[in-house]
Design a protein around this motif. Structure first.
Motif, mmCIF file in Angstrom:
data_model
loop_
_atom_site.group_PDB
_atom_site.id
_atom_site.type_symbol
_atom_site.label_atom_id
_atom_site.label_comp_id
_atom_site.label_asym_id
_atom_site.label_seq_id
_atom_site.Cartn_x
_atom_site.Cartn_y
_atom_site.Cartn_z
ATOM 1 N N ARG A 145 0.672 -1.280 -0.128
ATOM 2 C CA ARG A 145 0.102 -0.007 -0.048
ATOM 3 C C ARG A 145 0.703 1.108 0.073
ATOM 4 N N LYS A 146 1.776 1.373 0.596
ATOM 5 C CA LYS A 146 2.796 2.346 0.944
ATOM 6 C C LYS A 146 3.477 2.638 -0.580
ATOM 7 N N ILE A 147 3.791 1.460 -1.115
ATOM 8 C CA ILE A 147 4.569 1.475 -2.487
ATOM 9 C C ILE A 147 3.581 2.307 -3.368
ATOM 10 N N VAL A 148 2.311 1.739 -3.523
ATOM 11 C CA VAL A 148 1.321 2.193 -4.288
ATOM 12 C C VAL A 148 1.027 3.837 -4.100
ATOM 13 N N GLU A 149 0.984 4.152 -2.852
ATOM 14 C CA GLU A 149 1.032 5.691 -2.530
ATOM 15 C C GLU A 149 1.928 6.392 -2.960
ATOM 16 N N LYS A 150 3.054 6.099 -2.865
ATOM 17 C CA LYS A 150 4.129 6.939 -3.543
ATOM 18 C C LYS A 150 3.858 7.261 -5.024
ATOM 19 N N ASP A 151 3.355 6.382 -5.790
ATOM 20 C CA ASP A 151 3.231 6.840 -7.053
ATOM 21 C C ASP A 151 2.099 5.884 -7.738
ATOM 22 N N ARG A 152 0.880 6.612 -7.763
ATOM 23 C CA ARG A 152 -0.280 5.519 -8.055
ATOM 24 C C ARG A 152 -0.299 5.268 -9.640
ATOM 25 N N PHE A 153 0.630 5.792 -10.648
ATOM 26 C CA PHE A 153 0.562 5.493 -11.831
ATOM 27 C C PHE A 153 1.510 4.288 -12.171
ATOM 28 N N GLN A 154 1.801 3.434 -11.420
ATOM 29 C CA GLN A 154 2.826 2.292 -11.774
ATOM 30 C C GLN A 154 2.152 1.309 -12.494
ATOM 31 N N THR A 155 2.592 0.559 -13.019
ATOM 32 C CA THR A 155 2.232 -0.814 -13.713
ATOM 33 C C THR A 155 2.333 -1.760 -12.653
ATOM 34 N N LEU A 156 1.505 -2.936 -12.808
ATOM 35 C CA LEU A 156 1.741 -4.096 -11.903
ATOM 36 C C LEU A 156 3.062 -4.674 -11.893
ATOM 37 N N GLY A 157 3.691 -4.773 -12.944
ATOM 38 C CA GLY A 157 4.892 -5.250 -13.062
ATOM 39 C C GLY A 157 6.048 -4.515 -12.160
ATOM 40 N N ASP A 158 5.927 -3.108 -12.222
ATOM 41 C CA ASP A 158 6.653 -2.166 -11.629
ATOM 42 C C ASP A 158 6.466 -2.281 -9.966
ATOM 43 N N LEU A 159 5.273 -2.431 -9.678
ATOM 44 C CA LEU A 159 4.813 -2.674 -8.247
ATOM 45 C C LEU A 159 5.330 -3.955 -7.592
ATOM 46 N N ARG A 160 5.222 -5.020 -8.574
ATOM 47 C CA ARG A 160 5.877 -6.245 -8.180
ATOM 48 C C ARG A 160 7.172 -6.178 -7.843
ATOM 49 N N LYS A 161 8.046 -5.518 -8.780
ATOM 50 C CA LYS A 161 9.405 -5.448 -8.638
ATOM 51 C C LYS A 161 9.934 -4.645 -7.197
ATOM 52 N N GLN A 162 9.126 -3.776 -7.020
ATOM 53 C CA GLN A 162 9.449 -2.929 -5.864
ATOM 54 C C GLN A 162 8.994 -3.629 -4.431
ATOM 55 N N TRP A 163 7.958 -4.393 -4.524
ATOM 56 C CA TRP A 163 7.232 -5.468 -3.388
ATOM 57 C C TRP A 163 8.691 -6.474 -3.240
ATOM 58 N N THR A 164 8.975 -6.975 -4.254
ATOM 59 C CA THR A 164 10.046 -8.041 -4.215
ATOM 60 C C THR A 164 11.252 -7.363 -3.605
ATOM 61 N N GLU A 165 11.592 -6.342 -3.773
ATOM 62 C CA GLU A 165 12.714 -5.625 -3.390
ATOM 63 C C GLU A 165 12.610 -5.437 -1.908
ATOM 64 N N SER A 166 11.547 -5.177 -1.281
ATOM 65 C CA SER A 166 11.372 -4.848 0.032
ATOM 66 C C SER A 166 11.056 -6.470 0.690
ATOM 67 N N GLY A 167 11.263 -7.488 -0.056
ATOM 68 C CA GLY A 167 11.240 -8.690 0.815
ATOM 69 C C GLY A 167 10.192 -9.781 0.696
ATOM 70 N N VAL A 168 9.313 -9.187 -0.405
ATOM 71 C CA VAL A 168 8.037 -10.098 -0.405
ATOM 72 C C VAL A 168 8.084 -10.557 -1.761
ATOM 73 N N GLU A 169 8.146 -12.012 -1.990
ATOM 74 C CA GLU A 169 8.127 -12.731 -3.309
ATOM 75 C C GLU A 169 6.730 -13.311 -3.561
ATOM 76 N N THR A 170 6.281 -12.692 -4.560
ATOM 77 C CA THR A 170 4.950 -12.899 -5.040
ATOM 78 C C THR A 170 4.644 -12.909 -6.533
ATOM 79 N N SER A 171 3.487 -13.447 -6.889
ATOM 80 C CA SER A 171 3.194 -13.437 -8.462
ATOM 81 C C SER A 171 2.591 -12.057 -8.935
ATOM 82 N N ARG A 172 2.433 -11.879 -9.885
ATOM 83 C CA ARG A 172 1.731 -10.438 -10.593
ATOM 84 C C ARG A 172 0.368 -10.442 -10.307
ATOM 85 N N ALA A 173 -0.133 -11.827 -10.317
ATOM 86 C CA ALA A 173 -1.598 -12.031 -10.021
ATOM 87 C C ALA A 173 -1.942 -11.766 -8.542
ATOM 88 N N THR A 174 -0.938 -11.989 -7.719
ATOM 89 C CA THR A 174 -1.084 -11.761 -6.329
ATOM 90 C C THR A 174 -1.153 -10.267 -5.828
#
Length: 159
Positions: free
Chosen positions: A68-97
Protein backbone atom coordinates in the motif's frame (compact mmCIF):
# COMPACT_ATOMS: atom_id res chain seq x y z
CA UNK A 1 -17.23 -38.67 9.10
CA UNK A 2 -17.39 -34.95 8.31
CA UNK A 3 -16.88 -32.06 10.67
CA UNK A 4 -19.89 -30.61 12.43
CA UNK A 5 -20.77 -26.96 12.06
CA UNK A 6 -19.59 -24.42 14.63
CA UNK A 7 -22.10 -22.80 16.95
CA UNK A 8 -23.44 -19.49 15.69
CA UNK A 9 -23.32 -16.31 17.77
CA UNK A 10 -27.08 -16.58 18.35
CA UNK A 11 -26.78 -20.17 19.58
CA UNK A 12 -23.96 -19.19 21.94
CA UNK A 13 -26.06 -16.36 23.38
CA UNK A 14 -29.01 -18.72 23.89
CA UNK A 15 -26.76 -21.26 25.63
CA UNK A 16 -25.48 -18.60 28.03
CA UNK A 17 -28.99 -17.33 28.76
CA UNK A 18 -30.46 -20.79 29.36
CA UNK A 19 -27.55 -21.75 31.61
CA UNK A 20 -28.16 -18.65 33.73
CA UNK A 21 -31.81 -19.72 34.04
CA UNK A 22 -30.56 -23.00 35.55
CA UNK A 23 -31.23 -25.37 32.64
CA UNK A 24 -29.12 -28.52 32.25
CA UNK A 25 -26.79 -29.07 29.30
CA UNK A 26 -29.08 -31.80 27.98
CA UNK A 27 -32.13 -29.48 28.05
CA UNK A 28 -30.16 -26.68 26.37
CA UNK A 29 -28.90 -28.97 23.61
CA UNK A 30 -32.43 -30.24 22.86
CA UNK A 31 -33.76 -26.69 22.82
CA UNK A 32 -31.26 -25.25 20.30
CA UNK A 33 -30.71 -28.42 18.27
CA UNK A 34 -27.06 -29.24 18.86
CA UNK A 35 -25.17 -31.91 20.76
CA UNK A 36 -24.70 -31.88 24.55
CA UNK A 37 -20.94 -31.97 24.05
CA UNK A 38 -21.08 -28.77 21.97
CA UNK A 39 -22.92 -27.05 24.81
CA UNK A 40 -20.36 -28.38 27.27
CA UNK A 41 -17.43 -27.15 25.16
CA UNK A 42 -18.97 -23.68 24.88
CA UNK A 43 -19.66 -23.38 28.60
CA UNK A 44 -16.17 -24.58 29.56
CA UNK A 45 -14.54 -22.17 27.08
CA UNK A 46 -12.85 -24.96 25.14
CA UNK A 47 -14.73 -24.36 21.91
CA UNK A 48 -12.56 -22.83 19.24
CA UNK A 49 -13.52 -21.99 15.68
CA UNK A 50 -12.30 -24.11 12.83
CA UNK A 51 -9.36 -23.09 10.71
CA UNK A 52 -9.99 -21.42 7.40
CA UNK A 53 -10.25 -23.75 4.45
CA UNK A 54 -8.33 -23.27 1.25
CA UNK A 55 -4.81 -22.22 0.46
CA UNK A 56 -2.89 -20.17 2.99
CA UNK A 57 -2.04 -16.56 2.15
CA UNK A 58 1.43 -16.02 0.74
CA UNK A 59 1.64 -12.49 2.20
CA UNK A 60 1.19 -11.10 5.68
CA UNK A 61 -0.69 -8.00 6.75
CA UNK A 62 2.64 -6.27 7.16
CA UNK A 63 3.56 -7.13 3.57
CA UNK A 64 0.20 -5.81 2.38
CA UNK A 65 0.85 -2.51 4.21
CA UNK A 66 4.23 -2.31 2.48
CA UNK A 67 2.53 -2.69 -0.90
CA UNK A 68 0.00 0.00 0.00
CA UNK A 69 2.86 2.40 0.81
CA UNK A 70 4.54 1.60 -2.51
CA UNK A 71 1.29 2.33 -4.36
CA UNK A 72 0.75 5.60 -2.46
CA UNK A 73 4.19 6.87 -3.52
CA UNK A 74 3.26 6.68 -7.21
CA UNK A 75 -0.27 5.63 -8.12
CA UNK A 76 0.50 5.42 -11.84
CA UNK A 77 2.88 2.46 -11.75
CA UNK A 78 2.17 -0.71 -13.67
CA UNK A 79 1.65 -4.02 -11.90
CA UNK A 80 5.06 -5.21 -13.08
CA UNK A 81 6.76 -2.20 -11.49
CA UNK A 82 4.81 -2.68 -8.27
CA UNK A 83 5.83 -6.34 -8.16
CA UNK A 84 9.53 -5.46 -8.63
CA UNK A 85 9.46 -2.93 -5.80
CA UNK A 86 7.53 -5.29 -3.53
CA UNK A 87 10.05 -8.06 -4.23
CA UNK A 88 12.90 -5.66 -3.39
CA UNK A 89 11.27 -5.00 -0.04
CA UNK A 90 11.32 -8.72 0.75
CA UNK A 91 7.95 -10.08 -0.41
CA UNK A 92 8.19 -12.65 -3.23
CA UNK A 93 4.85 -12.95 -5.04
CA UNK A 94 3.35 -13.33 -8.48
CA UNK A 95 1.87 -10.57 -10.63
CA UNK A 96 -1.60 -12.00 -10.01
CA UNK A 97 -1.14 -11.67 -6.24
CA UNK A 98 -0.14 -8.03 -6.65
CA UNK A 99 -3.28 -7.48 -8.74
CA UNK A 100 -5.52 -9.05 -6.08
CA UNK A 101 -3.92 -7.04 -3.26
CA UNK A 102 -4.06 -3.72 -5.09
CA UNK A 103 -7.54 -4.27 -6.60
CA UNK A 104 -7.16 -1.70 -9.34
CA UNK A 105 -7.24 -1.88 -13.09
CA UNK A 106 -3.78 -2.04 -14.64
CA UNK A 107 -2.80 1.14 -16.42
CA UNK A 108 -2.98 1.42 -20.18
CA UNK A 109 0.27 1.60 -22.11
CA UNK A 110 1.00 4.44 -24.55
CA UNK A 111 -0.23 2.54 -27.63
CA UNK A 112 -3.56 1.69 -25.96
CA UNK A 113 -4.02 5.31 -24.83
CA UNK A 114 -3.43 6.56 -28.37
CA UNK A 115 -5.94 4.10 -29.87
CA UNK A 116 -8.53 5.07 -27.27
CA UNK A 117 -7.99 8.77 -27.96
CA UNK A 118 -8.34 8.43 -31.72
CA UNK A 119 -11.49 6.31 -31.34
CA UNK A 120 -13.04 8.87 -28.96
CA UNK A 121 -12.23 11.85 -31.18
CA UNK A 122 -13.82 10.12 -34.20
CA UNK A 123 -17.05 9.51 -32.30
CA UNK A 124 -17.02 12.78 -30.39
CA UNK A 125 -19.85 14.43 -32.31
CA UNK A 126 -22.09 11.41 -32.75
CA UNK A 127 -25.66 11.81 -31.56
CA UNK A 128 -27.74 9.03 -30.02
CA UNK A 129 -29.90 8.86 -33.15
CA UNK A 130 -26.82 8.53 -35.37
CA UNK A 131 -25.40 5.78 -33.15
CA UNK A 132 -28.66 3.85 -33.48
CA UNK A 133 -28.56 4.14 -37.30
CA UNK A 134 -24.85 3.25 -37.57
CA UNK A 135 -24.09 0.56 -40.10
CA UNK A 136 -22.84 -2.41 -38.08
CA UNK A 137 -21.17 -5.39 -39.69
CA UNK A 138 -23.46 -8.33 -40.42
CA UNK A 139 -24.27 -10.37 -37.34
CA UNK A 140 -21.91 -8.44 -35.06
CA UNK A 141 -22.76 -8.58 -31.38
CA UNK A 142 -22.84 -5.21 -29.64
CA UNK A 143 -23.79 -3.89 -26.24
CA UNK A 144 -26.17 -0.97 -26.43
CA UNK A 145 -26.11 1.04 -23.17
CA UNK A 146 -29.44 2.74 -23.96
CA UNK A 147 -31.12 -0.68 -23.72
CA UNK A 148 -29.62 -1.79 -20.41
CA UNK A 149 -26.37 -3.05 -21.91
CA UNK A 150 -28.01 -6.13 -23.43
CA UNK A 151 -26.35 -7.95 -26.25
CA UNK A 152 -28.02 -7.45 -29.59
CA UNK A 153 -27.37 -8.22 -33.22
CA UNK A 154 -26.51 -5.39 -35.58
CA UNK A 155 -28.79 -5.08 -38.58
CA UNK A 156 -27.21 -6.28 -41.78
CA UNK A 157 -27.76 -3.54 -44.36
CA UNK A 158 -25.46 -5.09 -46.95
CA UNK A 159 -27.56 -8.23 -47.50
Amino acid sequence: MGKTADLTAVQKAIIDTLKQEGKTQKEISERIGCSQSAVSRHLSGKSVGRKKCGRKRCTTRRGDRTLRKIVEKDRFQTLGDLRKQWTESGVETSRATVYRRVQVKPLLNQKQRQKRLTWATEKQHWTVAFRMKANFACHSEIKVPEFGGRLGRGKCQNA
